[in-house]
Design a protein around this motif. Structure first.
Motif, PDB file in Angstrom:
ATOM      1  N   SER A  22      17.146  29.491  23.243  1.00 21.07           N
ATOM      2  CA  SER A  22      17.273  27.589  22.536  1.00 21.07           C
ATOM      3  C   SER A  22      17.280  27.544  24.152  1.00 21.07           C
ATOM      4  CB  SER A  22      17.987  27.886  21.890  1.00 21.07           C
ATOM      5  OG  SER A  22      17.990  28.134  20.476  1.00 21.07           O
ATOM      6  N   LYS A  39      14.114  25.028  25.701  1.00 21.80           N
ATOM      7  CA  LYS A  39      14.370  23.463  25.924  1.00 21.80           C
ATOM      8  C   LYS A  39      13.839  22.879  27.490  1.00 21.80           C
ATOM      9  CE  LYS A  39      19.027  23.286  24.652  1.00 21.80           C
ATOM     10  NZ  LYS A  39      20.781  23.429  24.907  1.00 21.80           N
ATOM     11  N   ASP A  61       7.623  16.467  22.797  1.00 20.36           N
ATOM     12  CA  ASP A  61       8.943  15.673  21.121  1.00 20.36           C
ATOM     13  C   ASP A  61       8.374  16.699  20.574  1.00 20.36           C
ATOM     14  OD1 ASP A  61       8.718  12.972  22.349  1.00 20.36           O
ATOM     15  OD2 ASP A  61       5.990  13.319  21.972  1.00 20.36           O
ATOM     16  N   GLU A  62       7.388  17.834  20.101  1.00 24.15           N
ATOM     17  CA  GLU A  62       7.028  18.916  19.260  1.00 24.15           C
ATOM     18  C   GLU A  62       6.732  20.061  20.269  1.00 24.15           C
ATOM     19  OE1 GLU A  62       4.968  18.161  16.134  1.00 24.15           O
ATOM     20  OE2 GLU A  62       4.804  19.915  14.838  1.00 24.15           O
ATOM     21  N   GLU A  84      17.080  28.082  18.215  1.00 25.73           N
ATOM     22  CA  GLU A  84      16.897  27.417  16.997  1.00 25.73           C
ATOM     23  C   GLU A  84      16.911  26.361  17.584  1.00 25.73           C
ATOM     24  OE1 GLU A  84      18.544  26.582  12.325  1.00 25.73           O
ATOM     25  OE2 GLU A  84      19.481  26.518  13.779  1.00 25.73           O
ATOM     26  N   LEU A  85      16.172  25.072  17.798  1.00 23.13           N
ATOM     27  CA  LEU A  85      16.229  23.702  18.441  1.00 23.13           C
ATOM     28  C   LEU A  85      15.744  22.748  17.366  1.00 23.13           C
ATOM     29  CD1 LEU A  85      14.990  24.477  21.815  1.00 23.13           C
ATOM     30  CD2 LEU A  85      17.680  23.609  21.128  1.00 23.13           C
ATOM     31  N   GLU A  86      15.542  21.810  17.504  1.00 19.13           N
ATOM     32  CA  GLU A  86      15.245  20.440  16.769  1.00 19.13           C
ATOM     33  C   GLU A  86      13.558  20.560  17.570  1.00 19.13           C
ATOM     34  OE1 GLU A  86      15.600  15.552  15.206  1.00 19.13           O
ATOM     35  OE2 GLU A  86      17.309  17.398  16.168  1.00 19.13           O
ATOM     36  N   ASN A  87      13.028  20.237  16.350  1.00 15.56           N
ATOM     37  CA  ASN A  87      11.705  20.430  16.495  1.00 15.56           C
ATOM     38  C   ASN A  87      10.452  21.106  16.921  1.00 15.56           C
ATOM     39  OD1 ASN A  87      11.141  17.443  15.582  1.00 15.56           O
ATOM     40  ND2 ASN A  87      11.698  16.327  17.474  1.00 15.56           N
ATOM     41  N   THR A  92       8.527  25.152  16.301  1.00 19.85           N
ATOM     42  CA  THR A  92       8.416  25.375  14.922  1.00 19.85           C
ATOM     43  C   THR A  92       8.361  27.301  15.661  1.00 19.85           C
ATOM     44  OG1 THR A  92       6.108  24.786  14.883  1.00 19.85           O
ATOM     45  CG2 THR A  92       8.327  24.155  13.262  1.00 19.85           C
ATOM     46  N   ASN A 104       4.647  11.031  20.486  1.00 20.22           N
ATOM     47  CA  ASN A 104       4.155  12.283  20.262  1.00 20.22           C
ATOM     48  C   ASN A 104       2.741  13.612  20.976  1.00 20.22           C
ATOM     49  OD1 ASN A 104       6.209  11.012  18.234  1.00 20.22           O
ATOM     50  ND2 ASN A 104       4.204  10.220  17.252  1.00 20.22           N
ATOM     51  N   LYS A 163       2.664  16.962  21.960  1.00 16.40           N
ATOM     52  CA  LYS A 163       2.648  18.633  21.131  1.00 16.40           C
ATOM     53  C   LYS A 163       1.940  19.457  21.860  1.00 16.40           C
ATOM     54  CE  LYS A 163       1.889  20.142  16.820  1.00 16.40           C
ATOM     55  NZ  LYS A 163       0.533  20.121  15.294  1.00 16.40           N
TER      56      LYS A 163
END
Length: 400
Positions: free
Chosen positions: A16, A20, A27-28, A51-54, A56, A398, A400
């Motif tokens: 993770s 980062k 943002d994603e 595991e991180l937010e946003n 996949t 946003n 990506k």
């Protein structure tokens, strides 16, 4: 990436903390990566949860196998193409079959991309197996052309990878090592350890996968066998995952089974404690970029030696470098250090100072500058397109 029995993504080096870095400009984050299933938990496998937010994961099968390369390639190509079409920024870690496919698609859609050059495709495949030797020219050519055409490139070495895989785009240097802080008392503890060492077992160690021959541990095993037959007492400790069968056979053939210890996988914090315990670190690889394990050893003021492979000579003094695969030269260096505490202390001091170049804050500064340049180019292009389509607001949300 690994996925444990409960569906948790995990790894030891791809963490993770590593992912980062990309959120500095996105943002994603969508990670397209080869994924292997475990039948145990990540804790039991001694791995870290990723595991991180946003963020996949898009799971890809083994495209390095004949089955994957010949029969599953088109299926995964469609998946990768969808990801490329939906993404603004594209980061490709090289060498990699998945990255090769991704960048071919990026070029198809005329999308700018950034490559992170961590190793040499030729060395990786040529030294892997007979199948690898067949694939090596193809992978080398792909890495060469994709890096040459890259809009942005980050190399883990200062010189070596740049000379073999030059780029026409904007370039930077930043290792994949994560040294948050080099401990201040490490050098003092190492010097005291060396001074107090008695005439007993001299312990050398390597951190690397043990199931691939290109990591070179077999040459070290042969060297300590020769030295122990001359009356020395060397022990070799190996940290890393993989099947032990091949190296155990090598140890048996050279009659040093009792002098070889397989430590298995370790978390980074445990690796650092282990590095404190050994007398000398050795990186005998036949394929590398800039080995993180060696930099970690330097940060623990560990006396170290390594092969002439890739970026290893950028980290060590000339007298501590041996020709790739040379058992005789490994023996010569080990004898010198075994017989001289002064040499061990001097080497520990030099290595400790060298490691300060790889503190995370410094590397992030270099990496973030080129990430920001990449994003700024994208935003300018998007803004022009948006305005040409009658838009009144600058594009910039946003990413990506």
């Amino acid at each position: 990436m690994y996925k444990d029995v409960n569906g948790v993504y995990c790894n030891t080096t791809i963490t993770s903390e590593m992912f980062k870095r990309y959120f500095h400009v996105v943002d994603e984050l969508v990670v397209v990566i080869r994924t292997l299933n475990l039948d145990i938990t990540y804790e039991e496998a001694k791995m870290k949860k990723v595991e991180l937010e946003n963020m996949t994961f898009v799971e890809i099968g083994n495209l390095n196998s004949p089955k994957g390369f010949l029969f599953e390639r088109n299926k995964y190509k469609k998946i990768i193409e969808t990801c490329v079409k939906e993404s603004d920024l594209i980061f490709a870690r090289m060498p990699s079959i998945i990255s090769d496919m991704t960048l071919d698609i990026a070029k198809k859609y005329k999308k700018k991309y950034l490559v992170e050059v961590g190793g040499c495709a030729w060395d990786a495949y040529w030294n892997h197996s007979w199948i690898g030797k067949v694939v090596a020219p193809y992978m080398y050519f792909n890495e060469k052309r994709h890096i040459k055409d890259a809009d942005f490139s980050i190399y883990v070495t200062k010189r070596w990878l740049q000379s073999r895989y030059p780029s026409r785009g904007i370039q930077a240097t930043a290792s994949n090592v994560y040294l948050k802080n080099v401990k201040k008392n490490v050098l003092e503890k190492r010097i005291e350890k060396i001074k107090q060492k008695k005439e007993e077992t001299f312990v050398i160690g390597t951190t690397a996968a043990i199931n691939v021959k290109y990591k070179g541990q077999q040459y070290v095993i042969q060297a300590i066998s020769n030295l122990n037959n001359k009356g020395y007492n060397f022990r070799y400790e190996l940290v890393g995952g993989g099947e032990e069968k091949y190296l155990k056979k090598v140890a048996s053939n050279f009659n040093v089974e009792n002098n070889i210890q397989f430590k298995g996988l370790m978390l980074q914090e445990d690796v650092m404690d282990w590095l404190e315990s050994i007398d000398m670190y050795i990186q005998p690889s036949k394929q590398e970029g800039l080995p993180r394990a060696l930099v970690e050893a330097l940060s623990m003021a560990c006396p170290a030696m390594g092969s002439t492979t890739a970026g290893i000579p950028e980290l060590l003094q000339r007298e501590n470098i041996f020709s790739n695969g040379s058992v005789d030269e490994i023996e010569e260096i080990l004898i010198k250090y075994h017989n001289s505490k002064d040499m061990l202390i001097n080497n520990a001091k030099l290595n400790y100072e060298k490691s300060k170049e790889f503190q995370l804050e410094k590397l992030n500064d270099s990496r973030n500058k080129i990430y920001e340049q990449y994003k700024e180019v994208l935003l300018k292009e998007k803004s022009v397109v948006f305005e040409n389509q009658g838009g009144a607001k600058k594009y910039g949300e946003n990413i990506k």
